[in-house]
Write a protein that holds these residues in place. Structure first.
Motif, mmCIF file in Angstrom:
data_model
loop_
_atom_site.group_PDB
_atom_site.id
_atom_site.type_symbol
_atom_site.label_atom_id
_atom_site.label_comp_id
_atom_site.label_asym_id
_atom_site.label_seq_id
_atom_site.Cartn_x
_atom_site.Cartn_y
_atom_site.Cartn_z
ATOM 1 N N ALA A 129 22.644 37.779 -29.770
ATOM 2 C CA ALA A 129 24.031 37.449 -29.417
ATOM 3 C C ALA A 129 24.149 37.262 -27.905
ATOM 4 O O ALA A 129 24.800 36.323 -27.424
ATOM 5 N N TYR A 130 23.510 38.120 -27.177
ATOM 6 C CA TYR A 130 23.528 38.068 -25.718
ATOM 7 C C TYR A 130 22.943 36.744 -25.240
ATOM 8 O O TYR A 130 23.525 36.036 -24.414
ATOM 9 N N GLN A 131 21.761 36.383 -25.806
ATOM 10 C CA GLN A 131 21.122 35.107 -25.462
ATOM 11 C C GLN A 131 22.060 33.940 -25.726
ATOM 12 O O GLN A 131 22.238 33.054 -24.907
ATOM 13 N N ARG A 132 22.679 33.980 -26.898
ATOM 14 C CA ARG A 132 23.571 32.903 -27.308
ATOM 15 C C ARG A 132 24.740 32.756 -26.324
ATOM 16 O O ARG A 132 25.104 31.649 -25.936
ATOM 17 N N LEU A 133 25.305 33.901 -25.919
ATOM 18 C CA LEU A 133 26.434 33.853 -24.989
ATOM 19 C C LEU A 133 25.998 33.320 -23.620
ATOM 20 O O LEU A 133 26.734 32.574 -22.977
ATOM 21 N N LEU A 134 24.797 33.717 -23.191
ATOM 22 C CA LEU A 134 24.320 33.239 -21.894
ATOM 23 C C LEU A 134 24.090 31.733 -21.913
ATOM 24 O O LEU A 134 24.287 31.047 -20.917
#
Ligand code: ATP
Length: 267
Positions: A260-265
């Motif tokens: 999720a973090y990767q996706r948001l970045l």
């Protein structure tokens, strides 16, 4: 033409516990609600000054709307939310009328909290803009309505802005938006509190929320909410890929947060 075609009157149910961090702010607001909406007669009797209006200022996504809803919820008051820009009209007189209608509606719905987001667009400093004077008249109308609230102690205005310096200073004078509170970006402890608010009722497995609080410096509450929800979506995707069929067995794992973090970045 009426700008304010229909204002929706809500009865929100936001508890103070649903807001992570901001502890001293919450306390100040609770007392303000008591003064302004719950026990006005005590204040009247002792001549204690309750705020007639509250300004919440600070960066976006930090919980200003949520705080205003908690104020209304605590007082079991109605809640009317509008955006500054939505009240503005190019038609002569229509914006002032919209402000009048807004407060008329609030008085009808009293006890009522009126929340105006992006207040700076509705009430910028008067004069010197070279515009047609529309905003000057709107500010004037807003001041009139605010002064009128002295006769109507169970209506409270909560304004929100990211640009307090752009507001007309007359709004901030005593007896108007006289409680001004900064709603800041959450520090690490507050980020953890926010992550708990949004995750404690979710099926989390091995997720270390404290480490996510530590590595999200500069994130606001809205970002953390997005991260949490995105992680839940990752968990669902993973389960569907695995062809699993028991929704009760879905767990949100550490890898879901990382994805999720990767996706948001990347967004
Ligand atoms: P804006 O200035 O953009 O209108 P805001 O300060 O009014 O933003 P909110 O609309 O209250 O921010 O917050 C957006 C969403 O972010 C909320 O619905 C909530 O899910 C989440 N959120 C923000 N701050 C917090 C917080 N302190 N605790 C829990 N959730 C939060």
């Amino acid at each position: 033409p009426a700008v304010l075609r229909s204002v929706e009157v809500e009865t929100p149910n936001v508890t103070w516990d649903a807001i992570g961090g901001l502890d001293s702010l919450k306390q100040t607001l609770q007392e303000a609600v008591e003064g302004a909406l719950l026990y006005p007669e005590l204040y009247h009797h002792t001549k204690a000054k309750a705020p007639r209006g509250i300004l919440l200022w600070g960066p976006p996504g930090t919980g200003k709307t949520l705080l205003a809803k908690a104020v209304a919820s605590q007082a079991r008051a109605n809640f009317i939310a509008v955006n500054g820009p939505e009240l503005m009209s190019k038609w002569v007189g229509a914006s002032e009328q919209a402000v009048r209608d807004l407060f008329a509606k609030a008085r009808q719905a009293a006890p009522c909290v009126v929340f105006i987001d992006e207040l700076d667009t509705l009430a910028p400093a008067r004069g010197g803009h070279g515009d047609t004077g529309v905003s000057d008249r709107v500010v004037g109308q807003l001041l009139t309505e605010l002064d009128g609230l002295h006769e109507c102690p169970n209506v409270l205005l909560v304004g929100a802005t990211n640009r307090p310096e752009a507001l007309d200073p007359a709004l901030l004078r005593s007896g108007r938006l006289d409680l001004q509170l900064k709603v800041d970006l959450p520090d690490e402890a507050s980020r953890l509190a926010i992550l708990h608010v949004h995750n404690d009722d979710r099926p989390l497995a091995d997720v270390d929320l404290a480490s996510w609080a530590a590595q999200t410096e500069g994130w606001n509450g809205a970002d953390l909410t997005l991260l949490t929800n995105q992680a839940a979506l990752e968990a669902i995707r993973r389960y569907r890929r695995q062809g699993a069929s028991d929704p009760g067995a879905i767990q949100i794992i550490a890898d879901d947060f990382t994805a999720a973090y990767q996706r948001l970045l990347e967004q």
